[in-house]
Each structure stands twice: as structure tokens, then as C-alpha cells.
Write a protein that holds these residues in place. Sequence first.
Motif, PDB file in Angstrom:
ATOM      1  N   TRP A   1       0.843  -1.185   0.000  1.00 22.78           N
ATOM      2  CA  TRP A   1       0.000   0.000   0.000  1.00 22.78           C
ATOM      3  C   TRP A   1       0.879   1.235   0.000  1.00 22.78           C
ATOM      4  CZ3 TRP A   1      -5.201  -0.598  -0.350  1.00 22.78           C
ATOM      5  CH2 TRP A   1      -5.699  -1.864  -0.086  1.00 22.78           C
ATOM      6  N   PHE A   2       0.418   2.280  -0.654  1.00 24.40           N
ATOM      7  CA  PHE A   2       1.134   3.533  -0.600  1.00 24.40           C
ATOM      8  C   PHE A   2       0.134   4.646  -0.334  1.00 24.40           C
ATOM      9  CE2 PHE A   2      -0.181   3.236  -4.975  1.00 24.40           C
ATOM     10  CZ  PHE A   2      -0.414   4.528  -5.384  1.00 24.40           C
ATOM     11  N   GLN A   3       0.604   5.705   0.280  1.00 23.07           N
ATOM     12  CA  GLN A   3      -0.264   6.843   0.598  1.00 23.07           C
ATOM     13  C   GLN A   3      -0.361   7.763  -0.599  1.00 23.07           C
ATOM     14  OE1 GLN A   3      -1.880   7.361   3.572  1.00 23.07           O
ATOM     15  NE2 GLN A   3      -2.871   9.106   2.612  1.00 23.07           N
ATOM     16  N   ARG A   4      -1.556   8.118  -0.968  1.00 18.68           N
ATOM     17  CA  ARG A   4      -1.786   9.075  -2.034  1.00 18.68           C
ATOM     18  C   ARG A   4      -2.654  10.185  -1.462  1.00 18.68           C
ATOM     19  NH1 ARG A   4      -2.579   7.506  -8.268  1.00 18.68           N
ATOM     20  NH2 ARG A   4      -2.811   9.611  -9.011  1.00 18.68           N
ATOM     21  N   ALA A   5      -2.689  11.315  -2.079  1.00 21.06           N
ATOM     22  CA  ALA A   5      -3.367  12.489  -1.525  1.00 21.06           C
ATOM     23  C   ALA A   5      -4.776  12.180  -0.996  1.00 21.06           C
ATOM     24  CB  ALA A   5      -3.426  13.593  -2.570  1.00 21.06           C
ATOM     25  N   ALA A   6      -5.569  11.411  -1.719  1.00 19.95           N
ATOM     26  CA  ALA A   6      -6.958  11.196  -1.323  1.00 19.95           C
ATOM     27  C   ALA A   6      -7.162   9.908  -0.529  1.00 19.95           C
ATOM     28  CB  ALA A   6      -7.851  11.192  -2.547  1.00 19.95           C
ATOM     29  N   GLY A   7      -6.132   9.145  -0.256  1.00 15.66           N
ATOM     30  CA  GLY A   7      -6.326   7.905   0.493  1.00 15.66           C
ATOM     31  C   GLY A   7      -5.327   6.838   0.122  1.00 15.66           C
ATOM     32  N   HIS A   8      -5.711   5.610   0.310  1.00 13.16           N
ATOM     33  CA  HIS A   8      -4.821   4.484   0.057  1.00 13.16           C
ATOM     34  C   HIS A   8      -5.213   3.785  -1.242  1.00 13.16           C
ATOM     35  CE1 HIS A   8      -2.968   4.614   4.028  1.00 13.16           C
ATOM     36  NE2 HIS A   8      -4.177   4.879   4.504  1.00 13.16           N
ATOM     37  N   GLU A   9      -4.212   3.306  -1.942  1.00 12.06           N
ATOM     38  CA  GLU A   9      -4.423   2.508  -3.139  1.00 12.06           C
ATOM     39  C   GLU A   9      -3.471   1.331  -3.072  1.00 12.06           C
ATOM     40  OE1 GLU A   9      -4.224   4.572  -6.815  1.00 12.06           O
ATOM     41  OE2 GLU A   9      -5.273   6.319  -6.029  1.00 12.06           O
ATOM     42  N   SER A  10      -3.812   0.268  -3.757  1.00 15.62           N
ATOM     43  CA  SER A  10      -2.949  -0.911  -3.745  1.00 15.62           C
ATOM     44  C   SER A  10      -2.155  -0.996  -5.039  1.00 15.62           C
ATOM     45  CB  SER A  10      -3.775  -2.177  -3.551  1.00 15.62           C
ATOM     46  OG  SER A  10      -4.723  -2.300  -4.578  1.00 15.62           O
ATOM     47  N   LEU A  11      -0.978  -1.534  -4.953  1.00 16.81           N
ATOM     48  CA  LEU A  11      -0.150  -1.779  -6.128  1.00 16.81           C
ATOM     49  C   LEU A  11      -0.317  -3.235  -6.525  1.00 16.81           C
ATOM     50  CD1 LEU A  11       3.167  -0.007  -5.123  1.00 16.81           C
ATOM     51  CD2 LEU A  11       1.434   0.804  -6.701  1.00 16.81           C
ATOM     52  N   GLY A  12      -0.374  -3.497  -7.803  1.00 11.80           N
ATOM     53  CA  GLY A  12      -0.435  -4.863  -8.272  1.00 11.80           C
ATOM     54  C   GLY A  12      -1.812  -5.487  -8.190  1.00 11.80           C
ATOM     55  N   VAL A  13      -2.838  -4.695  -7.936  1.00  9.30           N
ATOM     56  CA  VAL A  13      -4.186  -5.222  -7.883  1.00  9.30           C
ATOM     57  C   VAL A  13      -4.974  -4.641  -9.062  1.00  9.30           C
ATOM     58  CG1 VAL A  13      -6.326  -5.353  -6.559  1.00  9.30           C
ATOM     59  CG2 VAL A  13      -4.120  -5.469  -5.390  1.00  9.30           C
ATOM     60  N   MET A  14      -5.489  -5.534  -9.907  1.00 10.09           N
ATOM     61  CA  MET A  14      -6.244  -5.120 -11.070  1.00 10.09           C
ATOM     62  C   MET A  14      -7.544  -4.442 -10.634  1.00 10.09           C
ATOM     63  SD  MET A  14      -7.617  -7.653 -14.056  1.00 10.09           S
ATOM     64  CE  MET A  14      -8.438  -8.669 -12.845  1.00 10.09           C
ATOM     65  N   ARG A  15      -7.911  -3.360 -11.292  1.00  7.70           N
ATOM     66  CA  ARG A  15      -9.138  -2.625 -10.967  1.00  7.70           C
ATOM     67  C   ARG A  15     -10.385  -3.257 -11.556  1.00  7.70           C
ATOM     68  NH1 ARG A  15      -9.687   2.042 -13.437  1.00  7.70           N
ATOM     69  NH2 ARG A  15     -11.513   2.405 -12.174  1.00  7.70           N
ATOM     70  N   GLY A  16     -10.259  -4.157 -12.497  1.00 10.65           N
ATOM     71  CA  GLY A  16     -11.434  -4.780 -13.106  1.00 10.65           C
ATOM     72  C   GLY A  16     -11.156  -5.221 -14.527  1.00 10.65           C
ATOM     73  N   ILE A  17     -12.209  -5.707 -15.175  1.00  9.45           N
ATOM     74  CA  ILE A  17     -12.112  -6.208 -16.543  1.00  9.45           C
ATOM     75  C   ILE A  17     -13.145  -5.487 -17.393  1.00  9.45           C
ATOM     76  CG2 ILE A  17     -12.428  -8.220 -18.036  1.00  9.45           C
ATOM     77  CD1 ILE A  17     -11.523  -9.931 -15.635  1.00  9.45           C
ATOM     78  N   ASN A  18     -12.735  -5.070 -18.579  1.00  9.13           N
ATOM     79  CA  ASN A  18     -13.618  -4.435 -19.551  1.00  9.13           C
ATOM     80  C   ASN A  18     -13.600  -5.318 -20.788  1.00  9.13           C
ATOM     81  OD1 ASN A  18     -14.908  -2.895 -21.465  1.00  9.13           O
ATOM     82  ND2 ASN A  18     -13.637  -1.084 -21.183  1.00  9.13           N
ATOM     83  N   ASN A  19     -14.687  -6.037 -21.040  1.00  3.43           N
ATOM     84  CA  ASN A  19     -14.763  -6.961 -22.170  1.00  3.43           C
ATOM     85  C   ASN A  19     -15.306  -6.244 -23.395  1.00  3.43           C
ATOM     86  OD1 ASN A  19     -16.270  -9.152 -23.876  1.00  3.43           O
ATOM     87  ND2 ASN A  19     -14.782 -10.238 -22.614  1.00  3.43           N
ATOM     88  N   GLN A  20     -14.574  -6.337 -24.511  1.00  2.25           N
ATOM     89  CA  GLN A  20     -14.965  -5.693 -25.763  1.00  2.25           C
ATOM     90  C   GLN A  20     -15.132  -6.734 -26.860  1.00  2.25           C
ATOM     91  OE1 GLN A  20     -15.687  -2.384 -26.144  1.00  2.25           O
ATOM     92  NE2 GLN A  20     -15.454  -2.332 -23.909  1.00  2.25           N
ATOM     93  N   THR A  21     -16.095  -6.519 -27.757  1.00  2.00           N
ATOM     94  CA  THR A  21     -16.376  -7.485 -28.827  1.00  2.00           C
ATOM     95  C   THR A  21     -16.125  -6.896 -30.220  1.00  2.00           C
ATOM     96  OG1 THR A  21     -18.712  -6.860 -28.766  1.00  2.00           O
ATOM     97  CG2 THR A  21     -18.044  -8.764 -27.424  1.00  2.00           C
ATOM     98  N   ALA A  22     -15.458  -5.760 -30.287  1.00  3.85           N
ATOM     99  CA  ALA A  22     -15.088  -5.119 -31.558  1.00  3.85           C
ATOM    100  C   ALA A  22     -13.882  -4.227 -31.299  1.00  3.85           C
ATOM    101  CB  ALA A  22     -16.258  -4.290 -32.093  1.00  3.85           C
ATOM    102  N   SER A  23     -13.298  -3.671 -32.352  1.00  3.45           N
ATOM    103  CA  SER A  23     -12.197  -2.718 -32.163  1.00  3.45           C
ATOM    104  C   SER A  23     -12.643  -1.672 -31.151  1.00  3.45           C
ATOM    105  CB  SER A  23     -11.820  -2.062 -33.486  1.00  3.45           C
ATOM    106  OG  SER A  23     -11.159  -2.996 -34.320  1.00  3.45           O
ATOM    107  N   TYR A  24     -11.675  -1.136 -30.405  1.00  4.87           N
ATOM    108  CA  TYR A  24     -12.035  -0.329 -29.236  1.00  4.87           C
ATOM    109  C   TYR A  24     -11.009   0.765 -29.015  1.00  4.87           C
ATOM    110  CZ  TYR A  24     -12.917   0.621 -24.245  1.00  4.87           C
ATOM    111  OH  TYR A  24     -13.189   1.213 -23.037  1.00  4.87           O
ATOM    112  N   THR A  25     -11.478   1.941 -28.601  1.00  2.88           N
ATOM    113  CA  THR A  25     -10.610   3.037 -28.174  1.00  2.88           C
ATOM    114  C   THR A  25     -10.732   3.152 -26.664  1.00  2.88           C
ATOM    115  OG1 THR A  25     -10.856   4.207 -30.270  1.00  2.88           O
ATOM    116  CG2 THR A  25     -10.115   5.501 -28.381  1.00  2.88           C
ATOM    117  N   ALA A  26      -9.599   3.159 -25.980  1.00  6.61           N
ATOM    118  CA  ALA A  26      -9.579   3.188 -24.522  1.00  6.61           C
ATOM    119  C   ALA A  26     -10.253   4.436 -23.970  1.00  6.61           C
ATOM    120  CB  ALA A  26      -8.137   3.111 -24.027  1.00  6.61           C
TER     121      ALA A  26
END
Length: 125
Positions: free
Chosen positions: A11-36
Amino acid sequence: QDAGDNVRVVWFQRAAGHESLGVMRGINNQTASYTAVLDDAGKVVEMNVGSANNFTIPTNTNVPYPIGAYMNVHQLGTGQTTIVPDSGVSLSGFNSAFKLTGQHAMATIHKRDTNAWIASGNLTT
């Protein structure tokens, strides 16, 4: 990991709170070409496409990711995924390889400057 195969989260301290390193935030499944989009930062974007497709990195003007942001791109489908920079975006990587190598290949892209990104992982030319 320690000798007992326990996973440690840093864990590291960031201005607004704590965040974890190495933990994926989620999955976004796409079924066609995609712009982030901004919400993709820290996520795996699964490209579940049966034909050749593109994962496009937008300009900082369109999507202002902070420097240091990263995304993982997973070729879930059988169609080869190519990571492409939008006009005005610089993409660098080993041997200028930006095509995922096959189904279930994964690559990471991270932002190193305003419109400059680096790609690494299971990539080919």
C-alpha cells in the motif's frame, strides 16, 4: 510472495487515500475494435473478437490519463489484436512490435509522457 506462498499487497499513501499496487481494478470486455477510455486505467481490457481488431490509445486531449497510468490488453478472442496509437500519440516498444501474439496473449501499455506510451508483453510485428 513469502516462503509460505502468501501474497503480500503493498500500500502507498496518495493524496486522497490508500491505493494498492499490483491489484487489477477490473475487466472491460470488448467485442469489436475499441478506443480506450479513462476508466480503463489499471484494468484489463479483454478483446473478445473473432477477426483482426485494434485497441486504440487516444490522445491526451481526448482522454487525459495521468502519466504513469497503465492498462493491460488481453486478446481473449481468436482475432489478432493490434495496439495502435491515435494520431498524435507516440507508441514505443521492443522491435516496434504491437500485435498480440495470439489468443490469450496479454500486453501492458503505460503512459510515460503527455502523448507517449510504452507497450510490452506478448507482442509481435
